[in-house]
Design a protein around this motif. Sequence first.
Motif, mmCIF file in Angstrom:
data_model
loop_
_atom_site.group_PDB
_atom_site.id
_atom_site.type_symbol
_atom_site.label_atom_id
_atom_site.label_comp_id
_atom_site.label_asym_id
_atom_site.label_seq_id
_atom_site.Cartn_x
_atom_site.Cartn_y
_atom_site.Cartn_z
ATOM 1 N N SER A 1 -36.006 34.208 -5.191
ATOM 2 C CA SER A 1 -36.815 33.103 -4.658
ATOM 3 C C SER A 1 -36.855 31.927 -5.637
ATOM 4 O O SER A 1 -36.754 30.768 -5.222
ATOM 5 N N GLU A 2 -36.961 32.194 -6.938
ATOM 6 C CA GLU A 2 -36.950 31.106 -7.926
ATOM 7 C C GLU A 2 -35.578 30.449 -8.003
ATOM 8 O O GLU A 2 -35.469 29.230 -8.133
ATOM 9 N N PHE A 3 -34.529 31.252 -7.908
ATOM 10 C CA PHE A 3 -33.171 30.720 -7.920
ATOM 11 C C PHE A 3 -32.941 29.825 -6.700
ATOM 12 O O PHE A 3 -32.406 28.720 -6.817
ATOM 13 N N GLU A 4 -33.372 30.294 -5.538
ATOM 14 C CA GLU A 4 -33.219 29.514 -4.307
ATOM 15 C C GLU A 4 -34.005 28.207 -4.393
ATOM 16 O O GLU A 4 -33.541 27.152 -3.954
ATOM 17 N N ALA A 5 -35.182 28.244 -4.992
ATOM 18 C CA ALA A 5 -35.984 27.020 -5.164
ATOM 19 C C ALA A 5 -35.250 26.025 -6.057
ATOM 20 O O ALA A 5 -35.278 24.809 -5.790
ATOM 21 N N ALA B 1 -19.987 26.787 -20.763
ATOM 22 C CA ALA B 1 -20.451 26.321 -19.456
ATOM 23 C C ALA B 1 -20.350 27.440 -18.429
ATOM 24 O O ALA B 1 -19.465 28.301 -18.510
ATOM 25 N N ALA B 2 -21.248 27.420 -17.467
ATOM 26 C CA ALA B 2 -21.261 28.454 -16.422
ATOM 27 C C ALA B 2 -19.944 28.501 -15.655
ATOM 28 O O ALA B 2 -19.531 29.565 -15.182
ATOM 29 N N ARG B 3 -19.255 27.368 -15.535
ATOM 30 C CA ARG B 3 -17.976 27.338 -14.809
ATOM 31 C C ARG B 3 -16.861 28.061 -15.570
ATOM 32 O O ARG B 3 -15.796 28.286 -15.012
ATOM 33 N N GLU B 4 -17.090 28.421 -16.841
ATOM 34 C CA GLU B 4 -16.075 29.133 -17.615
ATOM 35 C C GLU B 4 -16.042 30.618 -17.283
ATOM 36 O O GLU B 4 -15.162 31.343 -17.751
ATOM 37 N N SER C 1 -26.623 36.572 -2.847
ATOM 38 C CA SER C 1 -25.278 36.730 -3.397
ATOM 39 C C SER C 1 -25.007 35.704 -4.493
ATOM 40 O O SER C 1 -24.375 36.019 -5.501
ATOM 41 N N LEU C 2 -25.465 34.473 -4.291
ATOM 42 C CA LEU C 2 -25.309 33.466 -5.343
ATOM 43 C C LEU C 2 -26.125 33.838 -6.578
ATOM 44 O O LEU C 2 -25.664 33.680 -7.710
ATOM 45 N N ALA C 3 -27.339 34.338 -6.369
ATOM 46 C CA ALA C 3 -28.180 34.747 -7.497
ATOM 47 C C ALA C 3 -27.517 35.895 -8.270
ATOM 48 O O ALA C 3 -27.551 35.922 -9.501
ATOM 49 N N ALA C 4 -26.887 36.836 -7.557
ATOM 50 C CA ALA C 4 -26.183 37.937 -8.226
ATOM 51 C C ALA C 4 -25.009 37.398 -9.038
ATOM 52 O O ALA C 4 -24.745 37.864 -10.152
ATOM 53 N N THR D 1 -30.444 18.517 -8.027
ATOM 54 C CA THR D 1 -29.971 19.648 -8.827
ATOM 55 C C THR D 1 -28.445 19.690 -8.860
ATOM 56 O O THR D 1 -27.788 19.306 -7.893
ATOM 57 N N THR D 2 -27.916 20.147 -9.963
ATOM 58 C CA THR D 2 -26.471 20.342 -10.082
ATOM 59 C C THR D 2 -26.136 21.830 -10.155
ATOM 60 O O THR D 2 -25.010 22.199 -10.476
ATOM 61 N N MET D 3 -27.117 22.653 -9.859
ATOM 62 C CA MET D 3 -26.956 24.107 -9.986
ATOM 63 C C MET D 3 -25.754 24.621 -9.183
ATOM 64 O O MET D 3 -24.995 25.449 -9.679
ATOM 65 N N LEU D 4 -25.569 24.127 -7.967
ATOM 66 C CA LEU D 4 -24.484 24.619 -7.126
ATOM 67 C C LEU D 4 -23.116 24.304 -7.736
ATOM 68 O O LEU D 4 -22.158 25.051 -7.529
ATOM 69 N N SER D 5 -23.024 23.247 -8.528
ATOM 70 C CA SER D 5 -21.740 22.892 -9.159
ATOM 71 C C SER D 5 -21.355 23.885 -10.256
ATOM 72 O O SER D 5 -20.226 23.844 -10.751
ATOM 73 N N SER D 6 -22.251 24.791 -10.618
ATOM 74 C CA SER D 6 -21.933 25.834 -11.592
ATOM 75 C C SER D 6 -21.048 26.912 -10.983
ATOM 76 O O SER D 6 -20.532 27.771 -11.703
ATOM 77 N N PHE D 7 -20.893 26.868 -9.673
ATOM 78 C CA PHE D 7 -20.101 27.866 -8.955
ATOM 79 C C PHE D 7 -18.800 27.248 -8.462
ATOM 80 O O PHE D 7 -18.785 26.118 -7.970
ATOM 81 N N SER D 8 -17.727 28.010 -8.548
ATOM 82 C CA SER D 8 -16.439 27.550 -8.037
ATOM 83 C C SER D 8 -16.476 27.585 -6.509
ATOM 84 O O SER D 8 -17.331 28.251 -5.908
ATOM 85 N N PRO D 9 -15.544 26.884 -5.853
ATOM 86 C CA PRO D 9 -15.472 26.968 -4.391
ATOM 87 C C PRO D 9 -15.312 28.411 -3.901
ATOM 88 O O PRO D 9 -15.900 28.800 -2.896
#
Length: 127
Positions: free
Chosen positions: A14-18, A75-78, A45-48, A25-33
């Motif tokens: 719930s905190e991650f989704e918030a 960086a998280a993208r690494e 699934s994103l939180a995991a 927020t740029t949080m979603l950019s930490s994930f690859s396509p």
Amino acid sequence: MAVTGVGIDLVSVSEFEAQLKQPGTTMLSSFSPGERRDAGGDPRSLAARWAAKEAVFKAFSSGFYGRRPAEKEVAAREVEVVSDAWGRPGVRVYGRIAADLGPDVRIHLSLTHDGDVAGAVAVIEAP
């Protein structure tokens, strides 16, 4: 092969989704396509996957005891959580982690989510 690092992380879904819903927020950019596709828009699934990135950072840092931890420099993208044809999770690393670990290292990963908690465990093996 010997275990050179172990990491674990838990995330409040719930905190991650918030955080994902916060304006600007740029949080979603930490994930690859690929990570976003594999998660299918499911915040659990994103939180995991976020927990997996953190677990890999911790496993990497524990494997280099006495040196500065990776969390502050990587960086998280690494760290990319990938799925094989059967949906099993794996990890690809880039940048500093990939350079420091080298080509013969294996990273084992386990993801989970239940209710409002998502988690991951990473184990690094090296020759």
